[in-house]
Design an enzyme around this catalytic site. Structure first.
Site, mmCIF file in Angstrom:
data_model
loop_
_atom_site.group_PDB
_atom_site.id
_atom_site.type_symbol
_atom_site.label_atom_id
_atom_site.label_comp_id
_atom_site.label_asym_id
_atom_site.label_seq_id
_atom_site.Cartn_x
_atom_site.Cartn_y
_atom_site.Cartn_z
ATOM 1 N N ASP A 295 -20.757 12.902 -9.498
ATOM 2 C CA ASP A 295 -20.065 12.075 -10.138
ATOM 3 C C ASP A 295 -18.722 12.348 -9.799
ATOM 4 O O ASP A 295 -17.710 11.358 -10.074
ATOM 5 C CB ASP A 295 -20.205 12.274 -12.482
ATOM 6 C CG ASP A 295 -19.784 13.477 -12.733
ATOM 7 O OD1 ASP A 295 -20.194 14.205 -11.769
ATOM 8 O OD2 ASP A 295 -19.832 14.179 -13.089
ATOM 9 N N ARG B 86 -13.758 18.803 -11.456
ATOM 10 C CA ARG B 86 -13.757 19.407 -12.456
ATOM 11 C C ARG B 86 -15.135 20.979 -12.494
ATOM 12 O O ARG B 86 -16.276 20.852 -11.776
ATOM 13 C CB ARG B 86 -13.577 18.650 -13.955
ATOM 14 C CG ARG B 86 -14.791 17.707 -14.325
ATOM 15 C CD ARG B 86 -14.817 17.334 -15.600
ATOM 16 N NE ARG B 86 -15.734 16.229 -15.447
ATOM 17 C CZ ARG B 86 -15.487 14.958 -16.224
ATOM 18 N NH1 ARG B 86 -14.113 14.570 -16.261
ATOM 19 N NH2 ARG B 86 -16.673 14.300 -15.996
ATOM 20 N N GLU C 188 -18.557 20.307 -13.572
ATOM 21 C CA GLU C 188 -19.154 18.992 -13.193
ATOM 22 C C GLU C 188 -19.550 18.900 -12.209
ATOM 23 O O GLU C 188 -20.970 19.310 -11.862
ATOM 24 C CB GLU C 188 -18.964 18.565 -14.545
ATOM 25 C CG GLU C 188 -19.929 16.951 -15.073
ATOM 26 C CD GLU C 188 -19.323 16.443 -15.822
ATOM 27 O OE1 GLU C 188 -18.476 16.522 -16.285
ATOM 28 O OE2 GLU C 188 -20.390 15.778 -16.413
ATOM 29 N N TRP D 271 -29.433 5.645 -17.427
ATOM 30 C CA TRP D 271 -28.721 6.738 -16.601
ATOM 31 C C TRP D 271 -30.051 7.184 -16.057
ATOM 32 O O TRP D 271 -30.149 6.671 -14.631
ATOM 33 C CB TRP D 271 -28.538 7.354 -17.246
ATOM 34 C CG TRP D 271 -26.542 7.897 -17.658
ATOM 35 C CD1 TRP D 271 -26.544 8.682 -16.818
ATOM 36 C CD2 TRP D 271 -25.705 7.132 -17.839
ATOM 37 N NE1 TRP D 271 -25.449 8.186 -17.170
ATOM 38 C CE2 TRP D 271 -25.003 7.498 -18.039
ATOM 39 C CE3 TRP D 271 -25.956 5.938 -19.231
ATOM 40 C CZ2 TRP D 271 -23.292 7.056 -18.270
ATOM 41 C CZ3 TRP D 271 -25.146 5.119 -19.394
ATOM 42 C CH2 TRP D 271 -23.458 5.905 -19.504
ATOM 43 N N GLU E 73 -11.678 7.779 -13.173
ATOM 44 C CA GLU E 73 -13.149 7.778 -14.228
ATOM 45 C C GLU E 73 -12.597 7.094 -15.685
ATOM 46 O O GLU E 73 -13.103 6.371 -16.592
ATOM 47 C CB GLU E 73 -13.465 9.007 -15.121
ATOM 48 C CG GLU E 73 -14.489 9.076 -16.182
ATOM 49 C CD GLU E 73 -14.841 10.912 -16.782
ATOM 50 O OE1 GLU E 73 -14.022 11.724 -16.461
ATOM 51 O OE2 GLU E 73 -15.088 11.080 -16.916
HETATM 52 C C1 BGC Z 1 -19.516 12.586 -16.016
HETATM 53 C C2 BGC Z 1 -20.450 10.723 -15.855
HETATM 54 C C3 BGC Z 1 -21.444 10.517 -17.037
HETATM 55 C C4 BGC Z 1 -21.406 10.614 -18.206
HETATM 56 C C5 BGC Z 1 -22.576 10.989 -18.732
HETATM 57 C C6 BGC Z 1 -19.347 12.631 -17.822
HETATM 58 O O1 BGC Z 1 -19.631 14.104 -17.685
HETATM 59 O O2 BGC Z 1 -18.462 12.664 -15.478
HETATM 60 O O3 BGC Z 1 -20.012 10.347 -14.693
HETATM 61 O O4 BGC Z 1 -22.183 9.979 -16.230
HETATM 62 O O5 BGC Z 1 -20.764 11.994 -18.549
HETATM 63 O O6 BGC Z 1 -22.043 10.038 -19.823
#
Ligand code: BGC
Length: 968
Positions: A505, A509, A511, A580, A783
């Site tokens: 994504d 960060r 993630e 998703w 984002e």
């Molecule tokens: C991510 C998104 C992901 C989402 C789920 C986020 O933290 O960066 O890209 O799809 O979470 O809603």
């Protein structure tokens, strides 16, 4: 025009075969060995195995071979091929040396031809070549020889054992990287040598004193406990007679570093590990194997700690010069110890490696307002790291903190990194110029704050190293509008930055996870920009491996959230979300559409079925999925109910499954899923469409999804399209959509005659819009629509400035501006639908795509006289359906002739205000005057249902009144 007419492409293919018939009549049969000399200027090349050029160490037992035909001629199809495979190049000269000779196979198939010779053996290299025949009677020469080499296919091929360090490790913090080495003698002359390697953690390899291989962050990010990729290296040239030394460095990486929810780490295990097997074949054919085992020595070294999120600390004073050379003093090293075995999870790495792709120069230096530090501007937001030149005293520490933006105070902005430190520290050894770059981390950044730099930093001391999965770039897209071009560049840059081993994504960060929703929404765009088939296929295998037993698909793949760390105790579900988890079905379908890949459908079929079963059972009897936990239209400005989104995706997945089952020849399944689609569609209508025929939730996302997934009746479609246009206008021509809705808006507008509105949205420059970020100086996709507005950051928790999701507009740009569309009836661009919809705000657009068959390109121009000129290049062995917008057949010219006289133009028909021309391969130039009225194709309305409803409502009202009067 005649709607019952046969598909003109069929006629064309039939013609091609008729033309070739005389040739067949004299051709030897498939079983006979033919070696026809070349005729004409037909060439064959770009030989690929499983999409890869000359791959080493694959474990696909029936590999698929693909090649491309090149010929300047028009309308050329392949009519036959002959493939030969040997286990040694010399074998081609001698029929007895051939392992597999297809003879002449009469077919137009030039991609994904399955090998069907004798069983392939571990370690063996197979050479192959191909010759092709074409519909004009031309015959190519043999292609240049290509090869593939098998990896280790059987469990007992592995003699290596896992090893680790016996040194104390604190699992709660980032640990030092482990260095491993082993010396071994070789004599007798090395004919060939292969190294098979992987690790628990991320590794680098050294041989005889130098680092080798250009992979970084190997073995990549995977569902390690289920599928651990190993890499194969040809090290023949690096070995010498006498003493040799193999070395490896292993850092925390995704395996045991911080990963997932803040604070979580050790997701796959607490101890690093190394596993490698070096197989040497001497000139006399004898072999020797050197493997990871207790004979290895290990030590800590200069990498004091490393972490994907937090960065690396490197103490150059602890460097061990010559540590991977023979003769190094190992007295301070200790024997490695065995670690738990899991060879059963080893799989060959079939995806292109992560590499250092590019080095960029810094553009300017700024003084940090906090004083003492310098901020370096790299000029654009990149993913990778910095290579820094520094001279200074021994023990001086230089710290590099990476961020994507500057805050209002002019200092580095790091709030959006959450807990990720993105900081590297270099401790100088002193005594001259030193260059530092980290090994086992990566950062998302445009700016680097450098603290503690000794002396005067100059721009030339800082290089930006751009790192990503080394996928071939397959697309180009350009228009007359610089903003749109910048948008395309930003999309591509965000793709590169986030396609680092997995489709992630974000890169900055804490993630950086393989979010399934983002991946599926972006997959079509991604496949225009780059060759993504092996990349996604590998990730899909992890998806399959990580899927729950009940069919639910985790939010992220590799699944690092479920039952681990904080998720395990919080009770938050981390799987099974509409839009998703549907990645399980949508991405394989996209790979089929764009690369003609049937195998990925077959391989993933059970996983897809399981997901659909799960989603359907969640929806229950009324087939409306009211998900407990959901993401909705993530990052949108207006909420669209999760049950509408989830139900729409359920319907869409069911419909795709029906098509997929049909492709796989599973008629019963196809019927069943088509039935399911019909029922969910009906349920959708009764739940979400009001008695007045309009959606009950009037958001752009709701309209766009309902239209894109074909969930409405013709009458309802008209209302939804009007509703969507009205909503766009009510919002002053702005989007209100998030991740899920956005990719659908322009396609449904453009596909229903309102490309004008789609273009209005595309050209919008105030937020929310794509060009808002572009005009704000963004160099990657954001984002949030309002990532930074008037110098104010949207928020700190979820404000990545490098997030490809809204870049899904790229698909529309390639397909509607550029005009390049896959044809589901002839997937893999065997036939392409070229359908550009021009807009007066653009004077030209060009797009190209390197397809499995060759380079497909379109290029259009609007001239001052109102003429539309379209140039197309159609690869050999493919066909094209060209939709010339707002045209009249008689007035279209191809080069200097009319359509009826143009060579290679098969059929011409008119559809609404378009002229549709079916052509074969070659280069063409079409020109015509654009008719004044743009094509507005409204869906057929049938009976005016809204009117009927109004009448019905009036009648019931009247009935009530009368009844009321009577009872009074
Ligand atoms: C991510 C998104 C992901 C989402 C789920 C986020 O933290 O960066 O890209 O799809 O979470 O809603």
């Amino acid at each position: 025009m005649d709607g019952t007419k046969k598909d003109p492409r069929l006629v064309f293919i039939l013609l091609a075969f008729l033309v070739a018939t005389p040739f067949y009549a004299f051709s030897p049969s498939a079983s006979q060995a033919v070696d026809t000399p070349p005729v004409g200027d037909l060439r064959v090349g770009d030989l690929r195995v499983e999409y890869l050029i000359d791959p080493l160490g694959i474990d696909v037992r029936i590999p698929r071979l693909s090649w491309k035909l090149y010929s300047p001629g028009r309308g050329l199809m392949q009519t036959g091929f002959r493939v030969q495979v040997t286990a040694g190049q010399a074998g081609f000269l001698d029929a007895a040396g051939l392992l597999w000779d297809t003879g002449l196979v009469r077919t137009d198939r030039s991609v994904h031809q399955e090998y069907s010779g004798p069983s392939l053996e571990s370690r063996r290299r197979y050479y192959w070549r191909v010759k092709v025949w074409a519909s004009d009677g031309s015959v190519s020469d043999w292609s240049p020889t290509a090869f593939w080499e098998m990896g280790l296919l059987e469990d007992d091929d592995w003699t290596a054992g896992w090893i680790t360090t016996p040194l104390e490790v604190d699992p709660s913090v980032s640990g030092p990287a482990s260095y491993f080495r082993r010396s071994f003698p070789l004599q007798g002359g090395v004919r060939s040598a292969r190294l098979y390697a992987t690790s628990r953690g991320v590794y680098e390899l050294h041989l005889n004193g130098t680092r080798f291989g250009d992979r970084v962050l190997a073995p990549g990010f995977a569902s390690y406990n289920r599928r651990l990729p190993y890499q194969t290296y040809d090290v023949t040239e690096l070995l010498e007679d006498g003493e040799n030394t193999l070395g490896a460095v292993v850092g925390d990486g995704w395996y045991r570093g911080f990963l997932g929810f803040p604070g979580d780490r050790n997701v796959f295990g607490t101890r690093l590990g190394l596993f490698l097997q070096l197989e040497v074949v001497y000139r006399d054919g004898t072999r020797t194997v050197v493997s990871s085992d207790e004979g290895w020595l290990t030590s800590n070294g200069p990498i004091l700690s490393s972490d994907i999120y937090n960065g690396e600390t490197y103490d150059a004073r602890a460097e061990m010069p010559g540590w991977s050379s023979s003769g190094f003093d190992t007295s301070s090293w200790v024997p490695a110890v065995p670690a738990e075995d899991n060879t059963g999870t080893l799989v060959a790495d079939l995806a292109p490696p992560v590499r250092r792709i590019e080095e960029i120069e810094a553009v300017r230096l700024l003084d940090a307002p906090s004083g003492g530090s310098t901020i370096v501007d790299m000029g654009r937001n990149i993913v990778g790291w910095v290579r820094l030149r520094v001279s200074g005293g021994r023990g001086v520490a230089v710290r590099l903190v990476h961020g994507e933006a500057l805050g209002a105070d002019g200092d580095l902005y790091t709030d959006n990194l959450r807990t990720a430190e993105q900081a590297d520290t270099y401790i100088l050894k002193g005594g001259g110029e030193e260059w530092f770059e980290p090994h086992f981390t990566f950062h998302g950044f445009r700016y680097v704050r450098i603290d503690g730099y000794p002396g005067q930093l100059s721009v030339a001391d800082v290089k930006g190293v751009v790192v990503h999965s080394d996928l071939d770039e397959t697309g180009t897209f350009e228009t007359s509008d610089p903003d749109i071009n910048q948008l395309q560049e930003n999309i591509l840059r965000s793709q590169k930055g986030n396609f680092l081993s997995i489709p992630a994504d974000c890169p900055q960060r804490d993630e950086r996870l393989g979010w399934t929703g983002d991946a599926q929404l972006f997959a079509p765009t991604a496949s225009f920009n780059m060759q993504v088939a092996p990349f996604f296929s590998q990730w899909l295998r992890d998806l399959r491996a990580d899927q729950y037993e009940d069919g639910s698909v985790p939010w992220v793949i590799p699944d690092v959230l479920t039952s681990r760390g904080s998720a395990a105790t919080s009770g938050v579900p981390t799987a099974g979300v509409g839009g998703w988890s549907d990645a399980a079905i949508i991405i394989p379908w996209e790979l089929y559409l764009r690369y003609g890949d049937v195998r990925v459908l077959r391989e993933q079929y059970e996983s897809m079925q399981a997901w659909l079963f799960y989603a359907t059972s969640q929806a229950g009897d009324d087939l409306i999925w009211r998900p407990g936990f959901h993401f909705g239209d993530w990052a949108g400005e207006v909420d669209t109910p999760a049950d509408l989104i989830a139900t729409a995706y359920l319907a869409h997945s069911a419909e795709l499954m029906s098509s997929i089952a049909r492709v796989l020849g599973l008629g019963d399944d196809a019927l069943e899923y088509a039935g399911l689609f019909g029922r969910v569609r009906a349920a959708f209508q009764s739940e979400f469409v009001s008695i007045f025929g309009n959606l009950s939730y009037r958001t752009q996302a709701a309209y766009a999804l309902a239209l894109r997934f074909d969930l409405l009746t013709d009458t309802q479609k008209v209302a939804a399209l009007d509703g969507l246009v009205d909503d766009v206008r009510d919002n002053d021509t702005h989007l209100t959509t998030g991740f899920v809705g956005t990719p659908a808006v322009c396609p449904v507008l453009g596909g229903n005659g309102r490309a004008d509105v789609a273009y209005d949205l595309l050209f919008q420059t105030t937020a929310p819009s794509w060009l808002f970020a572009v005009r704000s100086g963004a160099t990657t996709m954001w984002e949030q629509w309002r990532g930074i507005e008037d110098g104010v950051f949207a928020e700190s928790e979820m404000n990545s400035l490098n997030h490809y999701a809204s870049g899904a507009i790229g698909e529309w740009m390639y397909s509607t501006i550029g005009g390049i569309n896959p044809d589901p009836r002839a997937p893999g661009f065997k036939n392409v639908i070229v359908r550009p919809i021009p807009d007066p705000r653009l004077t030209y657009a060009s797009a190209s795509l390197e397809t499995m068959y060759g380079t497909l390109s379109t290029n259009w121009r609007l001239d001052d006289a109102g003429m539309f000129h379209l140039d197309v290049d159609i690869p050999t062995n493919t066909t094209a359906s060209i939709y010339l917008p707002r045209a009249q057949a008689e007035s279209v010219r191809e080069s200097v002739t009319s359509l009826t006289e143009a060579v290679g133009v098969r059929t011409v028909r008119e559809v609404a205000t378009d002229v549709v021309v079916e052509i074969g391969s070659g280069s063409y130039r079409f020109s015509h005057t654009l008719l004044r009225e743009p094509r507005i194709e409204r869906p057929a309305t049938g009976f005016p249902a809204t009117l009927a409803f109004i009448l019905l409502a009036l009648m019931s009202l009247a009935g009530l009144l009368i009844r009321g009067l009577l009872t009074e």
